[in-house]
Design a protein around this motif. Structure first.
Motif, PDB file in Angstrom:
ATOM      1  N   ASN A  31       0.837  -1.189   0.000  1.00 49.49           N
ATOM      2  CA  ASN A  31       0.000   0.000   0.000  1.00 49.49           C
ATOM      3  C   ASN A  31       0.880   1.250   0.000  1.00 49.49           C
ATOM      4  OD1 ASN A  31      -2.500   1.365   0.174  1.00 49.49           O
ATOM      5  ND2 ASN A  31      -2.217   1.648   2.355  1.00 49.49           N
ATOM      6  N   LEU A  32       0.547   2.219  -0.854  1.00 47.47           N
ATOM      7  CA  LEU A  32       1.256   3.499  -0.922  1.00 47.47           C
ATOM      8  C   LEU A  32       0.342   4.593  -0.408  1.00 47.47           C
ATOM      9  CD1 LEU A  32       3.484   5.489  -1.940  1.00 47.47           C
ATOM     10  CD2 LEU A  32       2.278   5.469  -4.137  1.00 47.47           C
ATOM     11  N   ARG A  33       0.870   5.426   0.485  1.00 47.56           N
ATOM     12  CA  ARG A  33       0.150   6.617   0.945  1.00 47.56           C
ATOM     13  C   ARG A  33       1.011   7.828   0.622  1.00 47.56           C
ATOM     14  NH1 ARG A  33      -3.645   5.875   5.914  1.00 47.56           N
ATOM     15  NH2 ARG A  33      -4.310   3.753   5.516  1.00 47.56           N
ATOM     16  N   CYS A  34       0.418   8.789  -0.049  1.00 44.43           N
ATOM     17  CA  CYS A  34       1.126  10.007  -0.411  1.00 44.43           C
ATOM     18  C   CYS A  34       0.778  11.100   0.591  1.00 44.43           C
ATOM     19  CB  CYS A  34       0.724  10.464  -1.814  1.00 44.43           C
ATOM     20  SG  CYS A  34       1.148   9.265  -3.095  1.00 44.43           S
ATOM     21  N   GLY A  35       1.777  11.625   1.263  1.00 42.74           N
ATOM     22  CA  GLY A  35       1.582  12.752   2.166  1.00 42.74           C
ATOM     23  C   GLY A  35       1.939  14.033   1.454  1.00 42.74           C
ATOM     24  N   ALA A  36       1.757  15.132   2.111  1.00 40.28           N
ATOM     25  CA  ALA A  36       2.067  16.428   1.516  1.00 40.28           C
ATOM     26  C   ALA A  36       3.545  16.519   1.144  1.00 40.28           C
ATOM     27  CB  ALA A  36       1.698  17.551   2.476  1.00 40.28           C
ATOM     28  N   ASP A  37       4.411  15.848   1.884  1.00 39.11           N
ATOM     29  CA  ASP A  37       5.849  15.900   1.592  1.00 39.11           C
ATOM     30  C   ASP A  37       6.529  14.549   1.759  1.00 39.11           C
ATOM     31  OD1 ASP A  37       5.661  15.647   4.315  1.00 39.11           O
ATOM     32  OD2 ASP A  37       6.994  17.312   4.786  1.00 39.11           O
ATOM     33  N   SER A  38       5.753  13.456   1.731  1.00 37.63           N
ATOM     34  CA  SER A  38       6.358  12.143   1.949  1.00 37.63           C
ATOM     35  C   SER A  38       5.597  11.026   1.246  1.00 37.63           C
ATOM     36  CB  SER A  38       6.418  11.840   3.448  1.00 37.63           C
ATOM     37  OG  SER A  38       5.101  11.728   3.966  1.00 37.63           O
ATOM     38  N   MET A  39       6.259   9.877   1.150  1.00 28.69           N
ATOM     39  CA  MET A  39       5.655   8.638   0.678  1.00 28.69           C
ATOM     40  C   MET A  39       5.767   7.631   1.809  1.00 28.69           C
ATOM     41  SD  MET A  39       7.028   7.753  -3.119  1.00 28.69           S
ATOM     42  CE  MET A  39       6.798   8.837  -4.491  1.00 28.69           C
ATOM     43  N   ARG A  40       4.709   6.831   1.988  1.00 22.98           N
ATOM     44  CA  ARG A  40       4.749   5.756   2.975  1.00 22.98           C
ATOM     45  C   ARG A  40       4.297   4.475   2.285  1.00 22.98           C
ATOM     46  NH1 ARG A  40       1.381   5.923   8.470  1.00 22.98           N
ATOM     47  NH2 ARG A  40      -0.126   6.608   6.947  1.00 22.98           N
ATOM     48  N   GLU A 142     -23.873  22.970   6.733  1.00 22.70           N
ATOM     49  CA  GLU A 142     -22.675  23.704   6.329  1.00 22.70           C
ATOM     50  C   GLU A 142     -21.813  22.807   5.452  1.00 22.70           C
ATOM     51  OE1 GLU A 142     -18.760  25.158   8.625  1.00 22.70           O
ATOM     52  OE2 GLU A 142     -20.647  25.890   9.435  1.00 22.70           O
ATOM     53  N   LYS A 143     -21.343  23.358   4.337  1.00 23.35           N
ATOM     54  CA  LYS A 143     -20.427  22.620   3.464  1.00 23.35           C
ATOM     55  C   LYS A 143     -19.072  23.273   3.523  1.00 23.35           C
ATOM     56  CE  LYS A 143     -23.521  20.591   0.136  1.00 23.35           C
ATOM     57  NZ  LYS A 143     -23.806  20.347  -1.262  1.00 23.35           N
ATOM     58  N   VAL A 144     -18.041  22.444   3.595  1.00 19.29           N
ATOM     59  CA  VAL A 144     -16.681  22.933   3.663  1.00 19.29           C
ATOM     60  C   VAL A 144     -15.871  22.197   2.603  1.00 19.29           C
ATOM     61  CG1 VAL A 144     -14.621  23.125   5.106  1.00 19.29           C
ATOM     62  CG2 VAL A 144     -16.894  23.332   6.131  1.00 19.29           C
ATOM     63  N   ASN A 145     -15.154  22.908   1.763  1.00 15.26           N
ATOM     64  CA  ASN A 145     -14.243  22.289   0.824  1.00 15.26           C
ATOM     65  C   ASN A 145     -12.897  22.155   1.460  1.00 15.26           C
ATOM     66  OD1 ASN A 145     -15.979  21.900  -1.359  1.00 15.26           O
ATOM     67  ND2 ASN A 145     -15.740  24.014  -2.016  1.00 15.26           N
ATOM     68  N   ALA A 146     -12.301  20.985   1.352  1.00 13.48           N
ATOM     69  CA  ALA A 146     -11.014  20.735   1.990  1.00 13.48           C
ATOM     70  C   ALA A 146     -10.150  19.925   1.041  1.00 13.48           C
ATOM     71  CB  ALA A 146     -11.213  19.971   3.287  1.00 13.48           C
ATOM     72  N   THR A 147      -8.866  20.131   1.143  1.00 10.73           N
ATOM     73  CA  THR A 147      -7.917  19.302   0.421  1.00 10.73           C
ATOM     74  C   THR A 147      -7.212  18.439   1.440  1.00 10.73           C
ATOM     75  OG1 THR A 147      -7.602  21.032  -1.226  1.00 10.73           O
ATOM     76  CG2 THR A 147      -5.942  19.304  -1.143  1.00 10.73           C
ATOM     77  N   PRO A 148      -7.440  17.120   1.376  1.00 10.73           N
ATOM     78  CA  PRO A 148      -6.908  16.248   2.410  1.00 10.73           C
ATOM     79  C   PRO A 148      -5.412  16.012   2.251  1.00 10.73           C
ATOM     80  CG  PRO A 148      -7.954  14.950   0.719  1.00 10.73           C
ATOM     81  CD  PRO A 148      -8.180  16.399   0.362  1.00 10.73           C
ATOM     82  N   SER A 149      -4.781  15.692   3.357  1.00 10.33           N
ATOM     83  CA  SER A 149      -3.410  15.209   3.331  1.00 10.33           C
ATOM     84  C   SER A 149      -3.488  13.702   3.204  1.00 10.33           C
ATOM     85  CB  SER A 149      -2.700  15.580   4.640  1.00 10.33           C
ATOM     86  OG  SER A 149      -1.497  14.877   4.723  1.00 10.33           O
ATOM     87  N   TYR A 150      -2.751  13.127   2.300  1.00  4.65           N
ATOM     88  CA  TYR A 150      -2.778  11.690   2.084  1.00  4.65           C
ATOM     89  C   TYR A 150      -1.811  10.986   2.980  1.00  4.65           C
ATOM     90  CZ  TYR A 150      -5.562  12.986  -1.869  1.00  4.65           C
ATOM     91  OH  TYR A 150      -6.543  13.514  -2.655  1.00  4.65           O
ATOM     92  N   ASN A 151      -1.585  11.517   4.117  1.00  2.63           N
ATOM     93  CA  ASN A 151      -0.612  10.985   5.063  1.00  2.63           C
ATOM     94  C   ASN A 151      -1.256  10.124   6.099  1.00  2.63           C
ATOM     95  OD1 ASN A 151       1.865  10.641   6.090  1.00  2.63           O
ATOM     96  ND2 ASN A 151       2.051  12.689   6.967  1.00  2.63           N
TER      97      ASN A 151
END
Length: 151
Positions: A31-40, A142-151
């Motif tokens: 499994n690969l998880r992409c973070g804002a500045d990393s790969m796991r 309430e609706k909120v737009n968010a960009t998730p961290s894939y970490n």
């Protein structure tokens, strides 16, 4: 005539007969998880794993975070490194690397595998989160737009 001091009793080219092929046998999940500045990368195996996992080019240094081995035999192993480490290639916000899973800590054997991993940051991944709560007089949606961290 004098006989040659070095005699060849038998010679054969084994290049066509000896092959080491990649296999996913024994691997339950990679499994690969992409973070804002990393790969796991998380590896799960069907049986206890005593080998190593490393990025291409990191075998001889054998240093973390680009090379990991289990502290004790188990069925999972995890590697996490920053996007500017482990010879990760950045091509227009697409970060890629090769991860090798080697079942023997010292030798490449049949059944070892290499995986191309890639984190693509070219497109924003927006998520709409909806929450509802009760105000004193009326319900509020309430609706909120968010960009998730894939970490």
């Amino acid at each position: 005539m004098e006989a040659s001091t070095e005699e060849s009793l038998f010679e054969q080219d084994l290049g066509d007969q000896f092959k080491i092929d990649a296999s996913t046998r024994g691997l339950q999940k990679v499994n690969l998880r992409c973070g804002a500045d990393s790969m796991r990368i998380e590896l799960k195996t069907e049986e206890d794993f005593t080998g190593v996992m490393y990025t291409r080019g990191s075998f001889y240094k054998q240093s973390e975070p680009c090379f990991v081995k289990p502290k004790r035999a188990g069925k999972s192993l995890e590697m996490k490194f920053n996007l500017d480490q482990c010879q990760t290639i950045n091509n227009d916000e697409v970060y890629s690397n090769i991860v090798v899973v080697q079942h023997d800590p010292d030798l490449v054997t049949p059944g070892d595998a290499a995986f191309a991993v890639e984190c693509d940051f070219r497109k924003p991944r927006g998520v709409t989160v909806t929450s509802q709560f009760q105000a004193r007089d009326r319900p509020v949606l309430e609706k909120v737009n968010a960009t998730p961290s894939y970490n």
